[in-house]
Design a protein around this motif. Structure first.
Motif, short mmCIF file in Angstrom:
data_model
loop_
_atom_site.label_atom_id
_atom_site.label_comp_id
_atom_site.label_asym_id
_atom_site.label_seq_id
_atom_site.Cartn_x
_atom_site.Cartn_y
_atom_site.Cartn_z
N TYR A 46 0.83 -1.52 0.14
CA TYR A 46 0.10 0.36 -0.01
C TYR A 46 1.20 0.77 -0.36
O TYR A 46 2.12 1.38 0.81
N GLU A 47 0.68 2.35 -1.03
CA GLU A 47 1.52 3.43 -1.06
C GLU A 47 0.47 4.77 -0.49
O GLU A 47 1.38 5.63 -0.62
N GLY A 48 -0.64 4.26 -0.53
CA GLY A 48 -1.61 5.67 -0.66
C GLY A 48 -2.79 5.84 -1.10
O GLY A 48 -2.74 4.58 -1.34
N SER A 49 -3.98 6.57 -1.18
CA SER A 49 -4.93 6.43 -2.07
C SER A 49 -5.24 7.65 -2.19
O SER A 49 -5.19 8.46 -1.61
N LYS A 50 -6.58 8.02 -3.01
CA LYS A 50 -7.15 9.93 -3.35
C LYS A 50 -8.28 9.01 -2.97
O LYS A 50 -8.86 8.46 -3.26
N ARG A 51 -8.50 9.31 -1.96
CA ARG A 51 -9.95 9.84 -0.77
C ARG A 51 -10.99 10.22 -2.57
O ARG A 51 -10.98 11.17 -2.47
N GLN A 52 -11.91 9.17 -1.85
CA GLN A 52 -13.20 9.37 -2.64
C GLN A 52 -12.89 10.38 -3.81
O GLN A 52 -13.76 10.93 -4.75
N ALA A 53 -12.43 9.25 -4.91
CA ALA A 53 -11.95 9.59 -6.31
C ALA A 53 -12.51 8.20 -7.63
O ALA A 53 -12.65 9.68 -8.23
N LEU A 54 -13.19 7.93 -6.78
CA LEU A 54 -14.32 7.29 -7.55
C LEU A 54 -16.30 7.40 -7.96
O LEU A 54 -16.04 7.29 -6.20
N TYR A 55 -16.74 7.92 -8.31
CA TYR A 55 -18.04 8.03 -7.62
C TYR A 55 -19.22 7.07 -8.38
O TYR A 55 -19.19 6.95 -10.32
N LEU A 56 -19.51 5.71 -7.72
CA LEU A 56 -20.06 4.77 -8.90
C LEU A 56 -21.24 4.43 -8.81
O LEU A 56 -21.59 4.10 -7.01
N ASN A 57 -22.48 4.45 -8.83
CA ASN A 57 -23.63 3.59 -8.30
C ASN A 57 -24.54 4.43 -7.13
O ASN A 57 -24.90 4.18 -6.10
N GLY A 58 -24.17 5.85 -6.90
CA GLY A 58 -24.37 6.90 -6.13
C GLY A 58 -23.25 6.77 -4.48
O GLY A 58 -23.61 7.19 -3.93
N THR A 59 -22.29 5.74 -4.77
CA THR A 59 -21.06 5.83 -3.82
C THR A 59 -20.68 5.96 -4.05
O THR A 59 -19.46 6.10 -5.71
N TYR A 60 -19.04 6.97 -2.78
CA TYR A 60 -17.95 7.32 -3.19
C TYR A 60 -16.82 5.94 -2.62
O TYR A 60 -16.83 5.59 -1.62
N SER A 61 -15.93 5.86 -3.97
CA SER A 61 -14.59 4.64 -3.76
C SER A 61 -13.23 5.72 -3.81
O SER A 61 -13.24 6.88 -4.15
N ASP A 62 -12.68 5.20 -2.45
CA ASP A 62 -11.57 5.55 -2.87
C ASP A 62 -10.47 4.67 -3.93
O ASP A 62 -10.72 3.10 -3.95
N VAL A 63 -9.38 5.56 -4.91
CA VAL A 63 -8.77 4.52 -4.90
C VAL A 63 -7.04 4.54 -4.63
O VAL A 63 -6.95 5.00 -4.22
N ILE A 64 -6.70 3.46 -4.42
CA ILE A 64 -5.80 3.10 -3.70
C ILE A 64 -4.15 2.64 -4.24
O ILE A 64 -4.83 1.84 -5.57
N ILE A 65 -3.78 2.83 -4.44
CA ILE A 65 -2.40 2.81 -5.14
C ILE A 65 -1.23 1.68 -4.50
O ILE A 65 -1.05 2.16 -3.37
N MET A 66 -0.67 0.91 -5.29
CA MET A 66 -0.16 -0.02 -4.71
C MET A 66 1.52 0.35 -5.75
O MET A 66 0.56 0.54 -7.09
N GLY A 67 2.42 -0.78 -4.90
CA GLY A 67 3.89 -0.83 -5.98
C GLY A 67 4.54 -1.98 -5.14
O GLY A 67 4.28 -2.55 -4.17
N ILE A 68 5.33 -3.02 -6.38
CA ILE A 68 5.92 -3.22 -5.51
C ILE A 68 7.82 -3.13 -6.47
O ILE A 68 7.64 -3.04 -7.62
N LEU A 69 8.35 -3.32 -6.07
CA LEU A 69 10.41 -2.41 -6.92
C LEU A 69 10.97 -4.38 -7.86
O LEU A 69 9.78 -5.16 -6.28
N ARG A 70 11.66 -3.89 -8.31
CA ARG A 70 12.39 -5.72 -8.55
C ARG A 70 13.13 -5.89 -7.19
O ARG A 70 13.02 -7.50 -7.03
N GLU A 71 13.02 -5.53 -6.76
CA GLU A 71 14.27 -5.89 -5.01
C GLU A 71 13.46 -6.91 -4.53
O GLU A 71 13.30 -7.84 -4.13
#
Length: 83
Positions: A46-71
């Motif tokens: 987990y690297e962070g989130s964009k709060r309430q960045a998606l509005y779908l069917n009358g509800t807001y959802s966060d967009v969660i940002i995730m990542g992994i490095l080669r090592e």
């Protein structure tokens, strides 16, 4: 292993081994906890989130940002480079 986790690991292997990428990043919606858990099992952090960045069917959802490095991927797959 679940099919979704296996599929993610296959994509990771292609990205790291064939494309030689150093970093993989993705976004997942907070209303999809199964996908979030699958990505966590595949080593993404987990690297962070964009709060309430998606509005779908009358509800807001966060967009969660995730990542992994080669090592991190190599360590998870027990492929650490010799010192």
């Amino acid at each position: 292993m679940a099919y979704s986790t296996e599929a993610v690991r296959m994509i990771q292997a292609f990205a790291v081994d064939t494309l030689e990428l150093n970093r993989l990043e993705l976004e997942v919606f907070s209303h999809n906890p199964r996908a979030f858990r699958s990505y966590m099992k595949a080593g993404f952090q987990y690297e962070g989130s964009k709060r309430q960045a998606l509005y779908l069917n009358g509800t807001y959802s966060d967009v969660i940002i995730m990542g992994i490095l080669r090592e991190e991927y190599n360590h998870m797959m027990n492929r650490d480079a010799p010192a």
